[in-house]
Design a protein around this motif. Structure first.
Motif, PDB file in Angstrom:
ATOM      1  N   SER A   1      23.020  13.822  20.242  1.00  0.00           N
ATOM      2  CA  SER A   1      22.824  14.401  21.567  1.00  0.00           C
ATOM      3  C   SER A   1      22.222  15.789  21.453  1.00  0.00           C
ATOM      4  N   ARG A   2      21.391  16.108  22.421  1.00  0.00           N
ATOM      5  CA  ARG A   2      20.826  17.456  22.496  1.00  0.00           C
ATOM      6  C   ARG A   2      21.819  18.362  23.211  1.00  0.00           C
ATOM      7  N   SER A   3      21.840  19.622  22.864  1.00  0.00           N
ATOM      8  CA  SER A   3      22.774  20.536  23.529  1.00  0.00           C
ATOM      9  C   SER A   3      22.403  20.681  25.000  1.00  0.00           C
ATOM     10  N   ILE A   4      23.422  20.780  25.833  1.00  0.00           N
ATOM     11  CA  ILE A   4      23.194  20.909  27.272  1.00  0.00           C
ATOM     12  C   ILE A   4      22.414  22.179  27.585  1.00  0.00           C
ATOM     13  N   ALA A   5      22.684  23.245  26.852  1.00  0.00           N
ATOM     14  CA  ALA A   5      21.961  24.502  27.089  1.00  0.00           C
ATOM     15  C   ALA A   5      20.471  24.335  26.827  1.00  0.00           C
ATOM     16  N   ASP A   6      20.111  23.632  25.751  1.00  0.00           N
ATOM     17  CA  ASP A   6      18.692  23.409  25.452  1.00  0.00           C
ATOM     18  C   ASP A   6      18.030  22.527  26.510  1.00  0.00           C
ATOM     19  N   ILE A   7      18.765  21.530  27.003  1.00  0.00           N
ATOM     20  CA  ILE A   7      18.226  20.646  28.046  1.00  0.00           C
ATOM     21  C   ILE A   7      17.935  21.448  29.313  1.00  0.00           C
ATOM     22  N   ILE A   8      18.876  22.289  29.716  1.00  0.00           N
ATOM     23  CA  ILE A   8      18.692  23.103  30.926  1.00  0.00           C
ATOM     24  C   ILE A   8      17.508  24.049  30.756  1.00  0.00           C
ATOM     25  N   THR A   9      17.401  24.677  29.599  1.00  0.00           N
ATOM     26  CA  THR A   9      16.298  25.603  29.351  1.00  0.00           C
ATOM     27  C   THR A   9      14.953  24.897  29.461  1.00  0.00           C
ATOM     28  N   GLU A  10      14.841  23.713  28.840  1.00  0.00           N
ATOM     29  CA  GLU A  10      13.571  22.994  28.888  1.00  0.00           C
ATOM     30  C   GLU A  10      13.266  22.518  30.308  1.00  0.00           C
ATOM     31  N   ALA A  11      14.272  22.026  31.008  1.00  0.00           N
ATOM     32  CA  ALA A  11      14.061  21.576  32.390  1.00  0.00           C
ATOM     33  C   ALA A  11      13.601  22.728  33.271  1.00  0.00           C
ATOM     34  N   ARG A  12      14.217  23.876  33.127  1.00  0.00           N
ATOM     35  CA  ARG A  12      13.819  25.039  33.926  1.00  0.00           C
ATOM     36  C   ARG A  12      12.375  25.442  33.625  1.00  0.00           C
ATOM     37  N   THR A  13      12.006  25.455  32.352  1.00  0.00           N
ATOM     38  CA  THR A  13      10.636  25.811  31.960  1.00  0.00           C
ATOM     39  C   THR A  13       9.630  24.869  32.607  1.00  0.00           C
ATOM     40  N   LEU A  14       9.906  23.571  32.573  1.00  0.00           N
ATOM     41  CA  LEU A  14       8.970  22.588  33.129  1.00  0.00           C
ATOM     42  C   LEU A  14       8.874  22.707  34.646  1.00  0.00           C
ATOM     43  N   LEU A  15       9.991  22.929  35.309  1.00  0.00           N
ATOM     44  CA  LEU A  15       9.969  23.112  36.757  1.00  0.00           C
ATOM     45  C   LEU A  15       9.165  24.351  37.135  1.00  0.00           C
ATOM     46  N   GLU A  16       9.385  25.431  36.413  1.00  0.00           N
ATOM     47  CA  GLU A  16       8.685  26.673  36.729  1.00  0.00           C
ATOM     48  C   GLU A  16       7.202  26.609  36.399  1.00  0.00           C
TER      49      GLU A  16
END
Length: 432
Positions: free
Chosen positions: A164-179
């Protein structure tokens, strides 16, 4: 080869492969490499392969031959799942100079200075990340591998145990893509049921959704959406309903790794950890959360020993469930799996006929769903995927075609439209 390399990338198979190709693309471009739109003229060609079915492997062979004909001078590098389990065979294909197994795929970031035998640490999540995407809808990879050995499936042999990927890394990548402008992110993994089992606190996939909502929902709810790639029926219970009911960002569509509508077939598949009946109950309750939703499934027909009665059980199940589309495959033997040596292997003709029967039934249900969207004039929130074709995908995972694009609409944008008629196996819409 020149000092600043040119490359062409061909990706076969799943969204995880698409994600990993994008991660390599970003690394290579940052190092000064140039990507070409075709194989002609490329110094090297990446083929990111799939091995999930016999047809997928056949596609790898034909793709390599086609690329070699287009550019005989290029070095062809084959990686991915097929490279993991049949590298000796693939290296004999014309133009292939390197086989990089799936468990060594991250070593390609240093291409061409690869070290033989360099693989990912056994329990580590593969070191890939993206900041952009070459498609209108971006993939966020949250999980890899599978620790459950379905008797027909080659994936545990190609991608290893679940990580599993860390939840913090998932949130960071999702935020980057949204922005950066993406308005639909696809949360993807090999087996999302196993997400979190190797993380501290053992969060599950629905905990991940809550964390994403908490971090991003206030800013992006109603402006962008997450789409869940594929779930197992065993994940769909009261917790799933609770999380989906309070979500501001999950698209009203699910894709289920069902495989069969017969409990006895599921048991032989090694999927006895869930039954078919509870899923129908969940889907009925889901209507209280989402009055209208898209529903897909993966269905594997003609499994060894599948009787006429079991085939009819799947047909009856497909009729009863509110499917709006499905991916239906005839069973194919995968070397190294338990099902490959099972008795009762069905003739190819029978497998194809049964798969066709399910596809035909699904096609009827899909058309009925499209007509429902037309009749009820539901607002469709569409991510534009192709300005040339005026094509996009709605929140319900239906293809949509505009006659005239909404003013100012661009790729990745969310546009709102209303369906007026069926077209090209999707919907013709007018903008609002």
């Amino acid at each position: 080869m020149s000092e600043s390399y040119t490359f062409y990338a061909a990706t076969l198979g799943c969204k995880i492969n698409q994600y990993e190709t994008q991660a390599l693309r970003e690394v290579w471009v940052a190092r000064g490499f140039s990507e070409l739109d075709s194989a002609a003229g490329a110094d090297f060609i990446l083929v990111n392969s799939c091995a999930v079915t016999a047809k997928a492997v056949s596609d790898v062979r034909s793709t390599v031959r086609q690329l070699n004909r287009a550019n005989e001078a290029a070095q062809i590098v084959v990686t991915g799942c097929a490279a993991q389990v049949m590298g000796d065979e693939l290296k004999e294909l014309p133009g292939v100079t390197r086989i990089v197994p799936q468990d060594a795929k991250t070593s390609l970031k240093t291409w061409p200075e690869l070290k033989e035998g360099m693989t990912e640490p056994e329990n580590a999540f593969p070191d890939f990340a993206v900041t952009n995407y070459n498609r209108a809808r971006a993939v966020v990879k949250v999980q890899d591998g599978c620790s459950h050995r379905c008797t027909y499936c080659i994936v545990p042999l190609t991608r290893g145990r679940s990580r599993s990927r860390s939840i913090a890394d998932i949130i960071t990548e999702a935020r980057t893509l949204l922005e950066s402008g993406f308005r639909e992110l696809i949360l993807s993994g090999v087996n999302l049921r196993q997400f979190g089992r190797d993380l501290d606190g053992t969060p599950d996939f629905w905990d991940l959704i809550d964390e994403l909502e908490n971090a991003l929902g206030k800013k992006w709810g109603g402006k962008a959406r997450f789409r869940i790639s594929s779930l197992e029926p065993g994940q769909l219970g009261s917790k799933a309903l609770e999380v989906l009911s309070r979500s501001a960002m999950i698209a009203p569509q699910l894709h289920i790794s069902l495989q069969s509508g017969s409990d006895s077939v599921l048991k032989r598949m090694g999927r006895g950890h869930y039954k078919t009946a509870p899923l129908l109950d969940f889907l009925e309750k889901l209507h209280d959360v989402w009055p209208t939703y898209g529903l897909g499934a993966d269905i594997l027909m003609g499994f060894p020993g599948e009787t006429e009665e079991e085939f009819q059980e799947t047909m009856a199940y497909v009729k009863a469930a509110p499917f709006t589309y499905a991916h239906v495959f005839p069973y194919s033997i995968r070397p190294g799996t338990a099902a490959a040596t099972m008795s009762g292997q069905l003739q190819k003709k029978v497998k194809k006929e049964r798969a066709k029967a399910v596809r035909d039934l699904i096609a009827e249900k899909k058309q009925a769903f499209l007509q429902k969207l037309i009749d009820e004039k539901l607002p469709l929130h569409i991510v534009l995927q192709s300005a040339k074709e005026k094509k996009g995908v709605s929140q319900f995972y239906t293809e949509c075609y505009f006659d005239t694009l909404p003013f100012g609409a661009g790729l990745r944008n969310l546009c709102t439209g209303t369906a007026v008629e069926s077209e090209k196996n999707g919907l013709r819409v007018i903008s609002e």
